[in-house]
Design a protein around this motif. Structure first.
Motif, PDB file in Angstrom:
ATOM      1  N   MET A   1     127.974  13.926 111.929  1.00  0.00           N
ATOM      2  CA  MET A   1     129.379  14.070 111.573  1.00  0.00           C
ATOM      3  C   MET A   1     129.929  12.749 111.050  1.00  0.00           C
ATOM      4  O   MET A   1     129.416  11.681 111.379  1.00  0.00           O
ATOM      5  CB  MET A   1     130.190  14.521 112.792  1.00  0.00           C
ATOM      6  N   LYS A   2     130.985  12.848 110.219  1.00  0.00           N
ATOM      7  CA  LYS A   2     131.610  11.652 109.690  1.00  0.00           C
ATOM      8  C   LYS A   2     132.844  11.337 110.524  1.00  0.00           C
ATOM      9  O   LYS A   2     133.704  12.193 110.720  1.00  0.00           O
ATOM     10  CB  LYS A   2     132.003  11.858 108.227  1.00  0.00           C
ATOM     11  N   ARG A   3     132.932  10.099 111.026  1.00  0.00           N
ATOM     12  CA  ARG A   3     134.064   9.733 111.859  1.00  0.00           C
ATOM     13  C   ARG A   3     134.328   8.237 111.782  1.00  0.00           C
ATOM     14  O   ARG A   3     133.527   7.469 111.240  1.00  0.00           O
ATOM     15  CB  ARG A   3     133.839  10.141 113.317  1.00  0.00           C
ATOM     16  N   ARG A   4     135.459   7.825 112.366  1.00  0.00           N
ATOM     17  CA  ARG A   4     135.826   6.407 112.396  1.00  0.00           C
ATOM     18  C   ARG A   4     135.057   5.714 113.507  1.00  0.00           C
ATOM     19  O   ARG A   4     135.012   6.187 114.638  1.00  0.00           O
ATOM     20  CB  ARG A   4     137.331   6.259 112.630  1.00  0.00           C
ATOM     21  N   ILE A   5     134.444   4.585 113.157  1.00  0.00           N
ATOM     22  CA  ILE A   5     133.628   3.850 114.120  1.00  0.00           C
ATOM     23  C   ILE A   5     133.676   2.366 113.752  1.00  0.00           C
ATOM     24  O   ILE A   5     133.943   2.009 112.595  1.00  0.00           O
ATOM     25  CB  ILE A   5     132.170   4.385 114.112  1.00  0.00           C
ATOM     26  N   ILE A   6     133.444   1.507 114.717  1.00  0.00           N
ATOM     27  CA  ILE A   6     133.528   0.076 114.428  1.00  0.00           C
ATOM     28  C   ILE A   6     132.312  -0.413 113.642  1.00  0.00           C
ATOM     29  O   ILE A   6     131.236   0.185 113.702  1.00  0.00           O
ATOM     30  CB  ILE A   6     133.681  -0.777 115.700  1.00  0.00           C
ATOM     31  N   THR A   7     132.498  -1.491 112.925  1.00  0.00           N
ATOM     32  CA  THR A   7     131.400  -2.187 112.264  1.00  0.00           C
ATOM     33  C   THR A   7     131.563  -3.673 112.536  1.00  0.00           C
ATOM     34  O   THR A   7     132.689  -4.164 112.679  1.00  0.00           O
ATOM     35  CB  THR A   7     131.388  -1.917 110.743  1.00  0.00           C
ATOM     36  N   ILE A   8     130.462  -4.384 112.647  1.00  0.00           N
ATOM     37  CA  ILE A   8     130.489  -5.801 113.010  1.00  0.00           C
ATOM     38  C   ILE A   8     129.852  -6.626 111.906  1.00  0.00           C
ATOM     39  O   ILE A   8     128.717  -6.371 111.505  1.00  0.00           O
ATOM     40  CB  ILE A   8     129.748  -6.043 114.341  1.00  0.00           C
ATOM     41  N   ASP A   9     130.588  -7.600 111.416  1.00  0.00           N
ATOM     42  CA  ASP A   9     130.092  -8.520 110.389  1.00  0.00           C
ATOM     43  C   ASP A   9     129.396  -9.681 111.102  1.00  0.00           C
ATOM     44  O   ASP A   9     130.048 -10.563 111.651  1.00  0.00           O
ATOM     45  CB  ASP A   9     131.257  -9.030 109.537  1.00  0.00           C
ATOM     46  N   GLU A  10     128.065  -9.676 111.106  1.00  0.00           N
ATOM     47  CA  GLU A  10     127.312 -10.699 111.834  1.00  0.00           C
ATOM     48  C   GLU A  10     127.531 -12.097 111.260  1.00  0.00           C
ATOM     49  O   GLU A  10     127.404 -13.093 111.978  1.00  0.00           O
ATOM     50  CB  GLU A  10     125.821 -10.364 111.840  1.00  0.00           C
ATOM     51  N   LYS A  36     126.491  -6.672 118.600  1.00  0.00           N
ATOM     52  CA  LYS A  36     125.862  -5.569 117.894  1.00  0.00           C
ATOM     53  C   LYS A  36     126.316  -4.248 118.507  1.00  0.00           C
ATOM     54  O   LYS A  36     126.443  -4.132 119.722  1.00  0.00           O
ATOM     55  CB  LYS A  36     124.334  -5.677 117.989  1.00  0.00           C
ATOM     56  N   LEU A  37     126.592  -3.260 117.649  1.00  0.00           N
ATOM     57  CA  LEU A  37     126.878  -1.910 118.119  1.00  0.00           C
ATOM     58  C   LEU A  37     125.558  -1.296 118.566  1.00  0.00           C
ATOM     59  O   LEU A  37     124.690  -1.011 117.740  1.00  0.00           O
ATOM     60  CB  LEU A  37     127.526  -1.076 117.013  1.00  0.00           C
ATOM     61  N   LEU A  38     125.401  -1.088 119.871  1.00  0.00           N
ATOM     62  CA  LEU A  38     124.119  -0.657 120.414  1.00  0.00           C
ATOM     63  C   LEU A  38     123.862   0.834 120.181  1.00  0.00           C
ATOM     64  O   LEU A  38     122.736   1.225 119.874  1.00  0.00           O
ATOM     65  CB  LEU A  38     124.064  -0.958 121.912  1.00  0.00           C
ATOM     66  N   ARG A  39     124.917   1.653 120.347  1.00  0.00           N
ATOM     67  CA  ARG A  39     124.757   3.102 120.159  1.00  0.00           C
ATOM     68  C   ARG A  39     126.038   3.692 119.593  1.00  0.00           C
ATOM     69  O   ARG A  39     127.126   3.451 120.103  1.00  0.00           O
ATOM     70  CB  ARG A  39     124.423   3.794 121.486  1.00  0.00           C
ATOM     71  N   ASP A  40     125.911   4.487 118.539  1.00  0.00           N
ATOM     72  CA  ASP A  40     127.078   5.125 117.938  1.00  0.00           C
ATOM     73  C   ASP A  40     127.803   6.022 118.938  1.00  0.00           C
ATOM     74  O   ASP A  40     129.034   6.074 118.967  1.00  0.00           O
ATOM     75  CB  ASP A  40     126.665   5.966 116.727  1.00  0.00           C
ATOM     76  N   ASP A  41     127.039   6.781 119.744  1.00  0.00           N
ATOM     77  CA  ASP A  41     127.671   7.761 120.629  1.00  0.00           C
ATOM     78  C   ASP A  41     128.367   7.133 121.829  1.00  0.00           C
ATOM     79  O   ASP A  41     129.008   7.821 122.611  1.00  0.00           O
ATOM     80  CB  ASP A  41     126.660   8.816 121.092  1.00  0.00           C
ATOM     81  N   ARG A  63     132.013   6.658 108.522  1.00  0.00           N
ATOM     82  CA  ARG A  63     130.622   6.902 108.130  1.00  0.00           C
ATOM     83  C   ARG A  63     130.026   7.994 108.998  1.00  0.00           C
ATOM     84  O   ARG A  63     130.597   8.427 110.005  1.00  0.00           O
ATOM     85  CB  ARG A  63     129.792   5.624 108.254  1.00  0.00           C
ATOM     86  N   GLU A  64     128.836   8.436 108.604  1.00  0.00           N
ATOM     87  CA  GLU A  64     128.104   9.399 109.410  1.00  0.00           C
ATOM     88  C   GLU A  64     127.670   8.727 110.717  1.00  0.00           C
ATOM     89  O   GLU A  64     127.075   7.641 110.715  1.00  0.00           O
ATOM     90  CB  GLU A  64     126.875   9.904 108.663  1.00  0.00           C
ATOM     91  N   ALA A  65     128.001   9.344 111.830  1.00  0.00           N
ATOM     92  CA  ALA A  65     127.659   8.783 113.134  1.00  0.00           C
ATOM     93  C   ALA A  65     127.603   9.895 114.164  1.00  0.00           C
ATOM     94  O   ALA A  65     128.230  10.957 113.994  1.00  0.00           O
ATOM     95  CB  ALA A  65     128.686   7.728 113.553  1.00  0.00           C
TER      96      ALA A  65
END
Length: 228
Positions: A1-10, A36-41, A63-65
């Motif tokens: 599914m496509k949803r809002r999720i965090i992203t991290i700029d290393e 780091k985002l360890l798990r989307d769920d 994004r898809e997550a």
């Protein structure tokens, strides 16, 4: 599914671990000194971690997550909340955000990332072990080596012990920590005195018993504070 999720700029991440501490779901961990985002769920997309980031490394993306799994989060956190062997409030497990050096500030800063630090007291399933660089140090090394925080503790989860004074084999506890967590590498810091070899041998045995192939090294400190 496509949803809002965090992203991290290393590239922006300075490794302070503030976001990992703020994330109540355990979705963020420290890997090789970077968040780091360890798990989307595990990420609920609410963004409690965003205002804690001092460098602006965290943002939202669509994004898809995998869907947020509340039951999986609760099960994971329950495992992480393993009781400590002592009821003393000073042994409660927690992560620590190292103070960020201010330009021009000359005082030394602590680099310690978690509590407790004693091998006998640290819980096996503490969240700070996920994706960590593990430092296993003999008690005396921090007193003998003047720049211990900067050269060894920085960006490491640190656990300490004295095989002579504790009079016990640490290998069983260390095996469990390494086997049951995503430890990325192991560094042992010991004194040159013969009795300190116990902590090195216990670590070697733990690595062997864990069945994992993890990069590791041993650093020996002399009694006059030099690296051998």
């Amino acid at each position: 599914m496509k949803r809002r999720i965090i992203t991290i700029d290393e590239d922006k991440c300075n490794g302070c671990a503030a976001c990992a501490i703020a994330c109540h779901e355990g979705a963020i961990g420290m890997v090789n000194g970077k968040a780091k985002l360890l798990r989307d769920d595990y990420c609920d997309g609410l963004g409690d971690c965003l205002p804690t980031c001092p460098t602006g490394a965290i943002s939202f993306e669509e994004r898809e997550a995998l869907a947020y799994d509340h039951e999986a989060v609760q099960a994971n956190m329950k495992v992480k909340e393993e009781p400590l062997p002592c009821g003393c409030p000073g042994t409660h497990s927690k992560m620590i955000t190292p103070k960020v050096n201010i330009q021009g500030e000359t005082s030394l800063q602590s680099e310690l990332m978690q509590w407790p630090v004693q091998i006998k007291l640290v819980p096996i399933h503490a969240p700070y072990f996920d994706g960590c660089k593990l430092l296993i140090a003999a008690d005396c090394t921090a007193y003998a080596y003047a720049n211990f925080h900067h050269d060894f503790i920085k960006n490491h989860v640190t656990i300490i012990g004295c095989p002579k004074l504790d009079m016990e084999d640490y290998s069983e506890k260390l095996t469990a920590i390494i086997r049951e967590n995503d430890v990325q590498e192991v560094k042992v810091v010991r004194m040159e005195v013969p009795c300190c070899g116990g902590i090195e041998q216990a670590t070697k045995q733990a690595l062997k018993n864990s069945g994992k192939f993890i990069p590791w090294q041993v650093v020996t400190i002399s009694t006059n504070g030099e690296i051998r």
